[in-house]
Design a protein around this motif. Structure first.
Motif, mmCIF file in Angstrom:
data_model
loop_
_atom_site.group_PDB
_atom_site.id
_atom_site.type_symbol
_atom_site.label_atom_id
_atom_site.label_comp_id
_atom_site.label_asym_id
_atom_site.label_seq_id
_atom_site.Cartn_x
_atom_site.Cartn_y
_atom_site.Cartn_z
ATOM 1 N N TYR A 248 0.841 -1.198 0.000
ATOM 2 C CA TYR A 248 0.000 0.000 0.000
ATOM 3 C C TYR A 248 0.877 1.249 0.000
ATOM 4 O O TYR A 248 0.629 2.199 -0.759
ATOM 5 N N MET A 249 1.923 1.240 0.827
ATOM 6 C CA MET A 249 2.785 2.413 0.897
ATOM 7 C C MET A 249 3.625 2.564 -0.373
ATOM 8 O O MET A 249 3.972 3.688 -0.760
ATOM 9 N N TRP A 250 3.940 1.459 -1.032
ATOM 10 C CA TRP A 250 4.610 1.552 -2.335
ATOM 11 C C TRP A 250 3.693 2.234 -3.345
ATOM 12 O O TRP A 250 4.144 3.038 -4.164
ATOM 13 N N GLN A 251 2.402 1.926 -3.285
ATOM 14 C CA GLN A 251 1.451 2.600 -4.159
ATOM 15 C C GLN A 251 1.417 4.102 -3.849
ATOM 16 O O GLN A 251 1.322 4.938 -4.756
ATOM 17 N N VAL A 252 1.496 4.454 -2.578
ATOM 18 C CA VAL A 252 1.559 5.859 -2.189
ATOM 19 C C VAL A 252 2.781 6.524 -2.820
ATOM 20 O O VAL A 252 2.688 7.627 -3.378
ATOM 21 N N ALA A 253 3.933 5.848 -2.725
ATOM 22 C CA ALA A 253 5.157 6.401 -3.318
ATOM 23 C C ALA A 253 4.996 6.592 -4.825
ATOM 24 O O ALA A 253 5.365 7.635 -5.380
ATOM 25 N N ARG A 254 4.448 5.587 -5.481
ATOM 26 C CA ARG A 254 4.262 5.647 -6.936
ATOM 27 C C ARG A 254 3.325 6.786 -7.321
ATOM 28 O O ARG A 254 3.615 7.569 -8.239
ATOM 29 N N LEU A 255 2.208 6.897 -6.622
ATOM 30 C CA LEU A 255 1.217 7.914 -6.948
ATOM 31 C C LEU A 255 1.730 9.324 -6.663
ATOM 32 O O LEU A 255 1.507 10.248 -7.457
ATOM 33 N N HIS A 256 2.428 9.489 -5.537
ATOM 34 C CA HIS A 256 2.917 10.826 -5.206
ATOM 35 C C HIS A 256 4.045 11.217 -6.159
ATOM 36 O O HIS A 256 4.149 12.393 -6.553
ATOM 37 N N HIS A 257 4.868 10.252 -6.541
ATOM 38 C CA HIS A 257 5.908 10.540 -7.524
ATOM 39 C C HIS A 257 5.288 10.998 -8.838
ATOM 40 O O HIS A 257 5.740 11.986 -9.439
ATOM 41 N N GLN A 258 4.246 10.299 -9.277
ATOM 42 C CA GLN A 258 3.591 10.678 -10.529
ATOM 43 C C GLN A 258 2.946 12.052 -10.417
ATOM 44 O O GLN A 258 3.036 12.868 -11.337
ATOM 45 N N LYS A 259 2.310 12.310 -9.283
ATOM 46 C CA LYS A 259 1.674 13.613 -9.056
ATOM 47 C C LYS A 259 2.696 14.739 -9.129
ATOM 48 O O LYS A 259 2.479 15.761 -9.801
ATOM 49 N N LEU A 260 3.824 14.547 -8.469
ATOM 50 C CA LEU A 260 4.853 15.577 -8.442
ATOM 51 C C LEU A 260 5.502 15.737 -9.812
ATOM 52 O O LEU A 260 5.802 16.856 -10.257
ATOM 53 N N GLN A 261 5.702 14.618 -10.487
ATOM 54 C CA GLN A 261 6.272 14.656 -11.831
ATOM 55 C C GLN A 261 5.374 15.462 -12.772
ATOM 56 O O GLN A 261 5.859 16.272 -13.570
ATOM 57 N N ASP A 262 4.067 15.248 -12.666
ATOM 58 C CA ASP A 262 3.120 15.993 -13.495
ATOM 59 C C ASP A 262 3.153 17.483 -13.167
ATOM 60 O O ASP A 262 3.060 18.334 -14.064
ATOM 61 N N GLN A 263 3.285 17.798 -11.879
ATOM 62 C CA GLN A 263 3.331 19.200 -11.475
ATOM 63 C C GLN A 263 4.564 19.911 -12.022
ATOM 64 O O GLN A 263 4.507 21.105 -12.342
ATOM 65 N N LEU A 264 5.673 19.192 -12.124
ATOM 66 C CA LEU A 264 6.936 19.802 -12.529
ATOM 67 C C LEU A 264 7.162 19.806 -14.033
ATOM 68 O O LEU A 264 8.136 20.376 -14.505
ATOM 69 N N LYS A 265 6.251 19.158 -14.783
ATOM 70 C CA LYS A 265 6.405 19.155 -16.236
ATOM 71 C C LYS A 265 6.290 20.572 -16.768
ATOM 72 O O LYS A 265 5.370 21.292 -16.409
ATOM 73 N N PRO A 266 7.222 20.987 -17.641
ATOM 74 C CA PRO A 266 7.096 22.330 -18.218
ATOM 75 C C PRO A 266 5.859 22.421 -19.089
ATOM 76 O O PRO A 266 5.532 21.482 -19.811
ATOM 77 N N LYS A 267 5.151 23.508 -18.972
ATOM 78 C CA LYS A 267 3.953 23.703 -19.780
ATOM 79 C C LYS A 267 4.348 24.131 -21.190
ATOM 80 O O LYS A 267 5.110 25.080 -21.371
ATOM 81 N N THR A 268 3.869 23.416 -22.170
ATOM 82 C CA THR A 268 4.168 23.731 -23.554
ATOM 83 C C THR A 268 3.375 24.954 -23.989
ATOM 84 O O THR A 268 2.171 25.037 -23.768
ATOM 85 N N THR A 269 4.073 25.926 -24.572
ATOM 86 C CA THR A 269 3.420 27.137 -25.048
ATOM 87 C C THR A 269 3.517 27.211 -26.553
ATOM 88 O O THR A 269 4.608 27.082 -27.121
ATOM 89 N N MET A 270 2.378 27.408 -27.206
ATOM 90 C CA MET A 270 2.333 27.554 -28.652
ATOM 91 C C MET A 270 1.785 28.938 -28.970
ATOM 92 O O MET A 270 1.414 29.688 -28.069
ATOM 93 N N VAL A 271 1.727 29.278 -30.242
ATOM 94 C CA VAL A 271 1.210 30.577 -30.652
ATOM 95 C C VAL A 271 0.039 30.369 -31.585
ATOM 96 O O VAL A 271 0.094 29.572 -32.524
ATOM 97 N N ASP A 272 -1.061 31.066 -31.294
ATOM 98 C CA ASP A 272 -2.214 31.068 -32.181
ATOM 99 C C ASP A 272 -1.852 31.894 -33.408
ATOM 100 O O ASP A 272 -1.701 33.116 -33.335
ATOM 101 N N GLU A 273 -1.679 31.222 -34.547
ATOM 102 C CA GLU A 273 -1.186 31.908 -35.736
ATOM 103 C C GLU A 273 -2.174 32.943 -36.256
ATOM 104 O O GLU A 273 -1.786 33.908 -36.914
ATOM 105 N N ASP A 274 -3.463 32.762 -35.970
ATOM 106 C CA ASP A 274 -4.451 33.716 -36.460
ATOM 107 C C ASP A 274 -4.445 35.023 -35.676
ATOM 108 O O ASP A 274 -4.699 36.090 -36.224
ATOM 109 N N HIS A 275 -4.166 34.925 -34.378
ATOM 110 C CA HIS A 275 -4.285 36.106 -33.534
ATOM 111 C C HIS A 275 -2.981 36.483 -32.825
ATOM 112 O O HIS A 275 -2.884 37.560 -32.236
#
Length: 286
Positions: A248-275
């Protein structure tokens, strides 16, 4: 794969068998073979998720037939928690206690599920009740601290750390001192490395050390280093198969690692070519 047919030469197989083979070859040539392959050969994580989802469905069917069996809610609550569906897990754990109130004080899993739904006061209260059930387990005291740190702030939570007088399993005497500010993460890991113990015991202690060093660093908002320790805990070879509590605690480690990894992912920024507006990966303009 059907070995009775696949071992025959292609020219002996039916034309109906040739068509899927041709499609696969064309898929590879035109660059979408990776999707065919992914569907045919899921990752271990995908397999685990499918098994958990199947377990939830099976348990839901059993609950429909036996709605007053608290064990079924316990099992489904765990499966939902492992899927990261924390609110649904809480609902099942609550139902367990409703059906069998004597389970309340010892229900540490509900406390952890409360924590991951952001119900920090409820989580701390659950761990307080557990302390009346078991006043030796420092791991419970750590989760009480983690909950109070989120609800009240780190300094106040540290001042209200539970006091323990009896011995506890390793490495929790050291780990608990980490949250009291009396020992460093490196000192904990050095003690484990220097201990004259079996390699299995060392791997066990390393799991708990990395898990709780990681969660300690989350409280300190040192997310980059927290991620390193949580990853080590999630890759530990002892915990996944060591028994109910460690798994159960291994699942906690896995889930919290994934949560933190998702939080730290750089947000991809694109440009709306029309505007000419910047657009995030989710398509939101700002």
């Amino acid at each position: 794969m059907n070995s009775s047919n696949s071992e025959r030469p292609i020219n002996e197989q039916s034309s109906g068998r040739l068509e899927p083979l041709i499609l696969l070859l064309l898929a590879g040539l035109f660059g979408f073979g990776q999707y065919v392959y992914a569907e045919a050969d899921p990752t271990p994580e995908e397999r685990d998720r499918r098994q958990l989802e199947e377990s939830v469905q099976s348990l839901t069917d059993k609950i429909a037939a036996s709605p007053k069996d608290d064990r079924l809610y316990s099992q489904r609550g765990d499966a939902l928690f492992f899927l990261g569906k924390f609110q649904q897990a809480v609902a099942d754990y609550d139902k367990m206690v409703e059906l069998k109130p004597q389970l309340d004080a010892s229900h540490w899993r509900r406390g952890i599920a409360y924590y991951y739904t952001g119900r920090y006061a409820d989580a701390a209260a659950q761990f307080d009740r557990y302390h009346s059930f078991d006043n030796v387990d420092r791991e419970n005291g750590i989760w009480r601290y983690l909950s109070q740190a989120m609800e009240q702030g780190r300094e106040e939570a540290q001042q209200e750390l539970l006091r323990y007088e009896k011995d506890d399993r390793e490495p929790f005497p050291d780990v608990y001192q980490l949250f009291a500010g009396k020992i460093t993460p490196q000192q904990i890991l050095t003690h484990i490395a220097d201990a004259e113990i079996s390699e299995t015991e060392r791997t066990k202690r390393e799991f708990y050390a990395h898990l709780y060093i990681g969660l300690h660093l989350v409280v300190l908002e040192d997310h980059e280093n927290a991620l390193i320790h949580l990853e080590k805990a999630s890759k530990n070879t002892w915990a996944p198969t060591a028994g109910y509590g460690p798994h159960y605690m291994w699942q906690v480690a896995r889930l919290h690692h994934q949560k933190l990894q998702d939080q730290l992912k750089p947000k991809t920024t694109m440009v709306d070519e029309d505007h000419g507006f910047p657009v995030t990966a989710c398509g939101c303009r700002f």
